[in-house]
Design an enzyme around this catalytic site. Structure first.
Site: not given
Ligand code: F6P
Length: 551
Positions: A275-276, A361, A392, A512
């Protein structure tokens, strides 16, 4: 039972000769002041600098000598950085805990074959990019219309984490190049305020939602997506409308279909793209809709330039390697806890937030690839704000506080919005800050200004505060690509030294799971039998009391 995959390195970090040499060397470098280092070497400012992929990195204002760099590179070699990065580029399953390849570099690969489980992934990447470009063209030309025939005037990306931060950051960063006749908004938070504020002035008939979720299982995104669906249907009253107002970006075809989005309107992604690290996959659909396919491809070229540089440049001329090693130097040998990222470019206002996920992450890990608890510090905290605003607010601590905060300053020679003297004033501030941080002001200098003795300690700047300066000609899609890839590979370099899995994120799971357990306790009409700790029980009870609608 599956066995644990082989760890990349068996010798603990502290046992590596290069690590031990750095420990000794660090004792010699700590007392040195940047004032002295610059006085001893008039060419230092040019010697400790590299120009690559449109980015000039001046790392001379770091507390390093030529020997430090040599030793850090020896450490990188001892940690098999070259082999590890090749393994990544070639699609080996270096994300060991998830047994996945890590191939964000394939998203911008050209003319290469990259095999995962014997299948070349590059043609599929280009097919998705082509589908994104076709769709973008339809929206821009107005041939894709809403259910009632109106053209799309609003695009809302719904996603979170990597499915939000990359798209928002890129949209803000490249806003100068974006269509001004379409409104772009981003909804990520499960807090209903995010949805309400993003949609309150929009007409559903002209609004397209991009539901962006790699897994299509994320609570926040699915909740917001369902709310969006209700919002559209409330106005349009016809289930058929979903087809014209929703598209999806995901790996999860079943999930997308179940939600009610035609899978022909789904833009695919792959499990080898975290994802990242996904902003130049279909996750970038909103970016392409904003800046057009040509600019999007220019951004990909910037990523690719940096990939090639990382893969081929010798380590002592390698931007991501040096930046990664400098982060290791301060984290492990100076005890620094954070890195501040300070863009002197308003368009990069979301860049620090984007980097927080990318860096933390990835490298917020406490065990090695082999599962052993580390006995050294790993990922520093990345944070920041655009300059000059930060000056500032928190710069005081960086200048005169008790903590060492290495900083990355980012600036551009040419303004995208030239306005009177603004850009010169902005950049003068950037240069002045790095100078002040490095050289400070001695008590003698303060006294010579006529400061009374009692005030001298307060007005003294110790200096010797390390900074990198990244200077580029102008913020363009291509420069942005190179800049992001620079940090991606710097994070990778750090992870290799620390021997951790920079590509998993198990740490987000527990919260979660507990939230899932807590949701019914908040929503139950009867008082639930709470079995948390006494603190959590009391908080939930109080919340329920104030909700009033429940007993
Ligand atoms: O909760 C972390 C995570 O799994 C991230 O690594 C990821 O980018 C995000 O949630 C969103 O996940 P998804 O694209 O599966 O909704």
């Amino acid at each position: 039972m599956m066995s644990a995959p082989l760890a990349a390195r068996t010798l603990p970090l502290a046992k590596l000769p290069a690590w031990k040499a750095l420990l000794t060397h660090c004792q010699e470098v700590r007392p040195l002041h940047l004032r002295q280092l610059f006085a001893d070497d008039p060419q230092r400012g040019k010697r400790f600098a590299i120009d690559a992929c449109g980015l000039y990195l001046d790392y001379s204002k770091n507390r390093v000598t030529a020997e430090t760099i040599q030793l850090l590179i020896q450490l990188a070699e001892a940690c098999s950085l070259r082999e590890r990065l090749e393994a990544m580029f070639k699609g080996q399953k270096i994300n060991v805990t998830e047994r996945r390849a890590v191939l964000h570099t394939a998203l911008r690969a050209v003319g290469e074959q990259i095999l995962v489980d014997g299948i070349d992934v590059v043609p599929a990447v280009h097919a998705v990019l082509g589908k994104m470009a076709d769709f973008t063209d339809k929206i821009h030309r107005g041939t894709w219309r809403g259910h009632t025939g109106l053209p799309i005037r609003n695009v809302i990306n719904i996603g979170i984490g990597g499915s939000d931060l990359g798209p928002v950051m890129a949209y803000e960063a490249l806003r100068h190049y974006s269509r001004r006749d379409i409104i772009f908004r981003f909804i990520s938070n499960i807090d209903g305020t995010d949805f309400v504020e993003a949609t309150r002035d929009l007409n559903p008939e002209e609004t397209l939602f991009v539901i962006c979720s790699k897994t299509f299982k994320t609570l926040e995104t699915l909740t917001n997506a369902h709310t969006a669906r209700e919002w559209v249907l409330r106005k349009l009253g016809d289930d058929q409308a979903v087809a014209r107002h929703f598209v999806a970006v995901s790996t999860n075809t079943e999930g997308v279909a179940e939600f009610g989005i035609d899978t022909n309107q789904m833009f695919g992604m792959w499990d080898w793209d975290g994802g990242r690290y996904s902003m130049d996959s279909a996750v970038g659909l909103s970016t392409m809709l904003a800046i057009g396919a040509e600019n999007f491809h220019a951004m990909l070229s910037g990523f690719h330039d940096m990939d090639q540089h990382f893969r081929t440049a010798p380590f002592d001329r390698n931007l991501p390697v040096l930046m990664g090693l400098l982060a290791v130097w301060y984290t492990n040998f100076f005890g620094a806890q954070t890195v501040a990222v300070l863009p002197y470019e308003q368009y990069l206002k979301r860049f620090p937030a984007y980097l927080q996920q990318l860096t933390m992450e990835s490298n917020g890990k406490h065990v090695t690839l082999g599962g052993t608890k580390v006995d050294y510090q790993t990922g520093p905290i990345y944070w920041g704000e655009p300059g000059t605003n930060g000056q500032h607010s928190f710069y005081q601590l960086i200048h005169q506080g008790t903590k060492l905060v290495p900083c990355d300053f980012i600036g551009f020679c040419r303004a995208l919005n030239p306005l009177g003297r603004h850009h010169d004033l902005l950049m003068a501030n950037l240069f002045a800050q790095t100078e002040a941080l490095a050289f400070g002001k001695t008590p003698e200098e303060v006294r010579a200004e006529g400061t009374p003795d009692w005030l001298v300690p307060h007005r003294t700047f110790e200096g010797n505060r390390p900074t990198n300066t990244l200077l580029a000609e102008r913020l363009t899609p291509r420069t942005l690509g190179s800049l992001v890839a620079l940090y991606e590979h710097s994070v990778f370099t750090q992870g290799v030294i620390w021997n951790i899995d920079s590509f998993d994120q198990w740490g987000v799971e527990l919260g979660k799971a507990l939230a899932e357990k807590t949701i019914p306790e908040l929503e139950a009409s009867q008082t639930p039998n709470l079995r948390h700790d006494s603190s959590t029980n009391a908080l939930i009870e109080r919340y329920r009391r104030f909700q009033k609608r429940k007993k």
